[in-house]
Design an enzyme around this catalytic site. Structure first.
Site, PDB file in Angstrom:
ATOM      1  N   SER A  17      40.400  79.613  72.465  1.00  0.00           N
ATOM      2  CA  SER A  17      40.832  79.797  71.088  1.00  0.00           C
ATOM      3  C   SER A  17      40.191  81.062  70.546  1.00  0.00           C
ATOM      4  O   SER A  17      39.065  81.391  70.902  1.00  0.00           O
ATOM      5  CB  SER A  17      40.403  78.581  70.265  1.00  0.00           C
ATOM      6  OG  SER A  17      40.287  78.941  68.903  1.00  0.00           O
ATOM      7  N   GLU A  43      51.197  72.232  78.132  1.00  0.00           N
ATOM      8  CA  GLU A  43      51.818  72.166  76.792  1.00  0.00           C
ATOM      9  C   GLU A  43      53.122  72.963  76.757  1.00  0.00           C
ATOM     10  O   GLU A  43      54.120  72.533  76.183  1.00  0.00           O
ATOM     11  CB  GLU A  43      50.865  72.711  75.733  1.00  0.00           C
ATOM     12  CG  GLU A  43      49.719  71.771  75.409  1.00  0.00           C
ATOM     13  CD  GLU A  43      48.731  72.443  74.452  1.00  0.00           C
ATOM     14  OE1 GLU A  43      48.866  72.240  73.255  1.00  0.00           O
ATOM     15  OE2 GLU A  43      47.850  73.190  74.930  1.00  0.00           O
ATOM     16  N   HIS A  66      52.017  50.969  75.862  1.00  0.00           N
ATOM     17  CA  HIS A  66      51.868  51.296  74.424  1.00  0.00           C
ATOM     18  C   HIS A  66      50.645  52.186  74.171  1.00  0.00           C
ATOM     19  O   HIS A  66      50.056  52.139  73.098  1.00  0.00           O
ATOM     20  CB  HIS A  66      51.763  50.035  73.562  1.00  0.00           C
ATOM     21  CG  HIS A  66      52.785  48.999  73.897  1.00  0.00           C
ATOM     22  ND1 HIS A  66      54.010  48.922  73.267  1.00  0.00           N
ATOM     23  CD2 HIS A  66      52.775  48.015  74.833  1.00  0.00           C
ATOM     24  CE1 HIS A  66      54.703  47.908  73.787  1.00  0.00           C
ATOM     25  NE2 HIS A  66      53.976  47.341  74.748  1.00  0.00           N
ATOM     26  N   LYS A  80      36.638  75.873  72.750  1.00  0.00           N
ATOM     27  CA  LYS A  80      37.921  75.330  73.191  1.00  0.00           C
ATOM     28  C   LYS A  80      38.339  75.769  74.582  1.00  0.00           C
ATOM     29  O   LYS A  80      38.151  76.909  74.985  1.00  0.00           O
ATOM     30  CB  LYS A  80      39.023  75.747  72.215  1.00  0.00           C
ATOM     31  CG  LYS A  80      38.845  75.174  70.835  1.00  0.00           C
ATOM     32  CD  LYS A  80      39.372  73.778  70.727  1.00  0.00           C
ATOM     33  CE  LYS A  80      40.875  73.858  70.643  1.00  0.00           C
ATOM     34  NZ  LYS A  80      41.455  72.567  70.307  1.00  0.00           N
TER      35      LYS A  80
END
Ligand code: ARG
Length: 467
Positions: A285, A298, A164, A291
């Site tokens: 970024s 992804e 979980h 970043k």
């Protein structure tokens, strides 16, 4: 709008037509822009067919050698990007056949004896898919080897295991990598299984019913490395199950890669800080200078949707199609090609990412010490001292509630406090509350203990050797 048939219409099937093809229809029905990638397999199929025609005396040996030489010339011209493709000639089959006739003259027109584009395309895609499955299987094996090396390197490294997404029990990072390995193992097996069913020859089925010529289907099947000819000519030209099977196995593989990706994305975040990816596999970024984004995992995660989409279009393509060949089937190629390209790229990305994963062992360890990850070990400890598991579970639940109130971890509870929860708890309890104690104690087949991980790596390595 229809236009008058002209000399230069040049359609191989133009005999019964008195008007030329509408320009839109020509573009709409053509597949050459994408099926040209089948040229090697189309030529291989034609060569096998021509050899069979000669063996059966349907064409002469001289005609056979002219045809084979012409086809090899065309193969070279296409490979050298020295071939003129024509949309008017619709597809790969007619582009090559027409080039052959241009090259060797009238004899070229004999190649299509006893065959149809229907068995031709069915043969081409099976040959193509077989090659691609072999490539995919090889990359899966490479990714698996890399996983074994990483698992071995990090067989002792402790991370929290989650259920979980809540800290559950400490595990070894090697064990986690071996779970990924097992997922890919099933993918490999599924592709091998697809290969068995696709490696059968439709050639000789012609349009649908077979042919009046004395052909030898076993011979062409052998020449093309197929296990056997497909027993029914109708089924042979209409079956696209194998493409759907590849898409299904591919969707499952991509689902696995999307799960790896999700974990990598989480693990590289500042909140987890478990692993680091090399700069060359991340991007920045345009606005936030700090970043470092895990774009590659992804994108793999995102591309799983694309492959699943192709599975849905392929299965829908075949639904309700009457026997036999229907032009609908031309729509099988773009999804198949795209899903194969996507799978290969994503596997390649993983073959690069996995060896480059750097573990932040301190963060991993710190995180594993939080969240009372050794609470089950405490319950098992009490059971071993004689209490039933349910009662032990209750006692540990209360102990954890106490630790939460105090803001401390289980291992920080003093012994006299422990004995208030259960007199069975003695000072040997602290051993079982350590992370190492916890993972080492799970030492059975499939367990997370480092020695078990090393054993499973060894078994896996020798299995890969046998592929
Ligand atoms: N381009 C066609 C396809 O990809 C080849 C087979 C055409 N057969 C036919 N009868 N029109 O399916």
């Amino acid at each position: 709008m229809a236009h008058k048939k002209t000399q230069d219409d040049g359609k191989i099937w133009g005999g019964r037509f008195s008007e030329g093809t509408n320009a839109f229809v020509e573009r709409f029905t053509a597949s050459i822009s994408f099926d040209k990638r089948l040229y090697q397999h189309d030529i291989d199929g034609s060569i096998a067919h021509a050899k069979m025609l000669a063996k059966g005396g349907i064409i002469t040996d001289i005609e056979e050698s002219e045809i084979l030489a012409g086809l090899e010339d065309i193969r070279k011209e296409i490979a050298d990007d020295n071939f003129e493709w024509s949309v008017k000639l619709e597809d790969i089959h007619m582009n090559i056949e027409s080039a052959l006739t241009k090259k060797i003259g009238e004899i070229g027109k004999k190649l299509h004896t006893g065959r149809s584009r229907n068995d031709q395309i069915a043969t081409d895609i099976r040959l193509y898919a077989r090659d691609q499955l072999d490539q995919i299987s090889n990359i899966i094996t490479l990714v698996q080897r890399n996983l074994l090396d990483l698992a071995e390197r990090e067989s002792n490294t402790i991370i929290p295991g989650f259920t979980h997404l809540q800290v559950a029990q400490p595990i070894t990072f090697g064990h986690h990598m071996m779970a990924w390995f097992e997922m890919l193992n099933r993918d490999f097996e599924r592709f091998q299984d697809c290969r068995k069913r696709l490696n059968r020859s439709p050639l000789g089925s012609a349009a649908l019913a077979g042919t009046t010529f004395p052909i030898d289907r076993q011979y062409t099947a052998d020449l093309l490395g197929f296990d056997s000819p497909i027993p029914n000519s109708l089924d042979a030209v209409s079956d696209r199950d194998f493409i759907i099977e590849i898409a299904a196995a591919g969707s499952l593989l991509m689902t696995h890669l999307s799960r790896f990706s999700e974990e990598i994305v989480l693990w590289t975040s500042a909140q987890f800080n478990f692993i680091e990816l090399p700069d060359e596999y991340c991007t920045g970024s345009s606005i936030m200078p700090q970043k470092k984004n895990p774009d590659v995992p992804e994108l793999v995660r995102g591309k799983s949707g694309r492959v699943l989409g192709h599975l849905v279009s392929l299965i829908t393509l075949m639904k309700s199609q009457p026997l036999d060949y229907n032009k609908d089937n031309q729509e099988d190629k773009e999804p198949l090609f795209d899903l194969i390209d996507t799978i290969k790229d994503c596997l390649y990305a993983y073959s690069q990412i996995i060896p480059a994963i750097k573990c932040n062992k301190i963060s991993m360890r710190l995180s594993a010490t939080k969240g009372f990850s050794t609470a089950t070990d405490l319950a098992d400890y009490i059971v071993k001292k004689g209490l039933a598991f349910r009662d032990a579970h209750e006692i540990v639940g209360k102990t954890v509630a106490y630790a939460i109130r105090e803001g401390i971890d289980l291992a920080e509870i003093p012994l006299d406090k422990f004995s208030e929860f259960s007199p069975l708890i003695e000072d040997d309890v602290f051993k079982v509350l350590t992370l190492e104690g916890s993972v080492n104690a799970r030492s059975h087949f499939g367990g997370t203990a480092p020695n078990q991980v090393l054993t499973s790596i060894e078994i896996a390595r020798s299995n890969l050797e046998m592929r």
